[in-house]
Design an enzyme around this catalytic site. Structure first.
Site, short mmCIF file in Angstrom:
data_model
loop_
_atom_site.label_atom_id
_atom_site.label_comp_id
_atom_site.label_asym_id
_atom_site.label_seq_id
_atom_site.Cartn_x
_atom_site.Cartn_y
_atom_site.Cartn_z
N ASP A 1 38.09 49.66 28.02
CA ASP A 1 38.78 49.82 29.30
C ASP A 1 40.24 50.21 29.05
O ASP A 1 40.69 50.24 27.89
CB ASP A 1 38.67 48.51 30.08
CG ASP A 1 38.60 48.74 31.58
OD1 ASP A 1 39.00 49.83 32.03
OD2 ASP A 1 38.18 47.82 32.31
N ASP B 1 35.56 51.96 40.33
CA ASP B 1 34.49 50.97 40.15
C ASP B 1 33.53 50.97 41.32
O ASP B 1 33.94 51.02 42.49
CB ASP B 1 35.10 49.55 40.08
CG ASP B 1 35.89 49.31 38.83
OD1 ASP B 1 36.03 50.25 38.02
OD2 ASP B 1 36.38 48.18 38.67
N ASP C 1 30.81 42.26 29.74
CA ASP C 1 32.00 42.92 30.28
C ASP C 1 33.21 42.00 30.07
O ASP C 1 33.24 41.19 29.14
CB ASP C 1 31.76 43.31 31.75
CG ASP C 1 32.59 44.52 32.16
OD1 ASP C 1 33.80 44.35 32.41
OD2 ASP C 1 32.05 45.64 32.23
C1 GLA Z 1 37.79 47.60 35.32
C2 GLA Z 1 36.50 48.36 34.99
C3 GLA Z 1 35.30 47.58 35.46
C4 GLA Z 1 35.29 46.21 34.80
C5 GLA Z 1 36.60 45.49 35.10
C6 GLA Z 1 36.71 44.20 34.30
O1 GLA Z 1 38.00 47.52 36.68
O2 GLA Z 1 36.52 49.63 35.56
O3 GLA Z 1 34.11 48.27 35.17
O4 GLA Z 1 35.10 46.36 33.42
O5 GLA Z 1 37.72 46.30 34.78
O6 GLA Z 1 37.91 43.55 34.52
#
Ligand code: GLA
Length: 410
Positions: free
Chosen positions: A154, A215, A75
């Site tokens: 993202d 999230d 991520d």
């Molecule tokens: C966003 C996404 C999360 C993660 C964070 C990383 O909030 O929705 O799933 O990838 O960014 O900074």
């Protein structure tokens, strides 16, 4: 496991194709490991190549890969703070000294696939270099050259117009590399999650999956918040899903700190009903047996991976705080989930298949978490399920005669 005869077949299909005929399964760093870049004090948990190698080892050695959990997904926070002199993204040299290509080789050698994260915008959500419109092709080429199999794209730090251009452009750029890659779009989260702002038909054409909503965090409140949004809005989002195009309510947090045993089963059950990606974010090196058993439950996985790929729905909410969920499956089978939103004691819920909308006939019922032998049940027969507070009873059921007696989509 004759009852789940399709399961092996599905998994095989899943392993050989990259067009996401069934929802992706794997592991992702974010919810559990966030943006911990402190490898001096926290070598075990910081975002580094070691973390992803450890998880690849666990996925391949502890029986996960055979069940379909095949993606290891990096991520945010893997990047160096600056692009190299050619403008190419590069990993942080201290935390990923071998580079992403070597990490991809490591993952591939274990029969797994590698996912990576980028952001349509000036910076990622945590402030690392983003992928502005002019960098989309370059970044797609870079990921392909490293052997990446999955991109989470993202949408922090961009505006609606940039996103409208950028998400389809990245889809084209990934295709143009010639390397099959799964494309996960966070676009809907940034434009309000629902139509008319979100065009789910377009998303289905350009992305394999998409994050619809906020999230997930490590708590039962968060799981409830997310599942309620998905089922309250099922009329908009349920028809959007199907083979090759999945709604993503975010990671499985089973095995972390926030959920009880009952709540963990609830997340597994409802994510399977929703045909959601089964992407865990937990520490596979120290998972307890109860969490492992839930995440490795073959019947639940088989329901999640059903080849029809129809997302399930909430049938109703009772005044007693019992809710019933249903998903139609291949061979006229179904999955049913009885969920208790109560907080007193196990609740005895009385009903019959007929009352739940099933056609007349004889069925065989298998309790997913009890693992009992299939039991016969006539559609008119009254039955009682005992549902624990914040827990579920999950059934797989099949008509004994196939040509009649199955429920139809409401
Ligand atoms: C966003 C996404 C999360 C993660 C964070 C990383 O909030 O929705 O799933 O990838 O960014 O900074």
């Amino acid at each position: 496991m004759l009852f789940f005869h399709n399961y092996k077949k599905n998994i095989q299909l899943f392993m050989t194709l990259d067009n996401m005929n069934t929802p992706p399964m794997g592991w992702m760093a974010w919810e559990r490991f966030r943006c911990d870049t402190d490898c001096k004090d926290d070598l075990e948990n910081c975002i580094s190549e070691k973390l992803f190698m450890d998880m690849a080892d666990r996925l391949s050695e502890d029986g996960w890969r055979e069940l379909g959990y095949e993606y290891v997904i990096i991520d945010d926070c893997w990047m160096s703070r600056i692009r190299d002199k050619n403008g190419t993204l590069q990993p942080d040299p201290d935390r990923f000294p071998s580079g992403i290509k070597r990490l991809a080789d490591y993952v591939h050698n274990r029969g797994l696939k590698l996912g990576i994260y980028a952001d349509m915008g000036r910076w990622t959500c945590m402030g690392f270099p983003g992928t502005t419109l002019d960098k989309i092709e370059l970044d797609a080429q870079t990921f392909a050259s490293w052997g990446v199999d999955y991109l989470k794209f993202d949408g922090c730090n961009s505006n609606a117009l940039e996103q409208l251009l950028g998400y389809p452009l990245m889809s084209k750029a990934l295709n143009a590399t010639g390397r099959p890659m799964v494309y996960s779009c966070s676009w809907p989260v940034y434009i309000g999650s629902l139509p008319p702002e979100v065009n789910y038909t377009l998303l289905g054409d350009i992305c394999h999956l998409w994050r619809n909503y906020y999230d997930i965090q490590d708590s039962w409140d968060s799981v409830q918040f997310i599942m309620d949004w998905f089922f309250n809005n099922q009329d908009y989002i349920q028809p959007a899903a199907g083979p090759g195009k999945w709604n993503d309510p975010d990671m499985l947090i089973i095995g972390n700190f926030g959920l009880s045993l009952e709540q963990s089963r609830t997340q597994m059950a409802l994510w399977s009903i929703m045909a959601s990606p089964l992407i865990m974010s937990n520490d596979l090196r120290s998972l307890d047996n109860a969490a492992r058993a839930i995440l490795q439950n073959k019947a639940a996985i088989s329901i999640n991976q059903d080849p029809l790929g129809i997302q399930g729905r909430r049938l109703f909410k009772e005044k007693t705080k019992i809710e019933v969920y249903w998903r139609p499956l291949v061979d006229a089978a179904s999955a049913l989930v009885f969920l208790s939103r109560r907080s007193d004691m196990p609740y005895h819920y009385h009903t019959s298949l007929e009352k739940l909308g099933f056609g007349k006939g004889n069925y065989e019922v298998y309790d997913v978490f009890e693992g009992s032998k299939p039991k016969p049940l006539n559609s008119t027969e009254q039955f009682t399920v005992s549902i624990n507070p914040s827990g579920v009873v999950m059934w797989y059921l099949k008509p004994v005669k196939t040509e009649s007696g199955h429920r139809t989509l409401l």
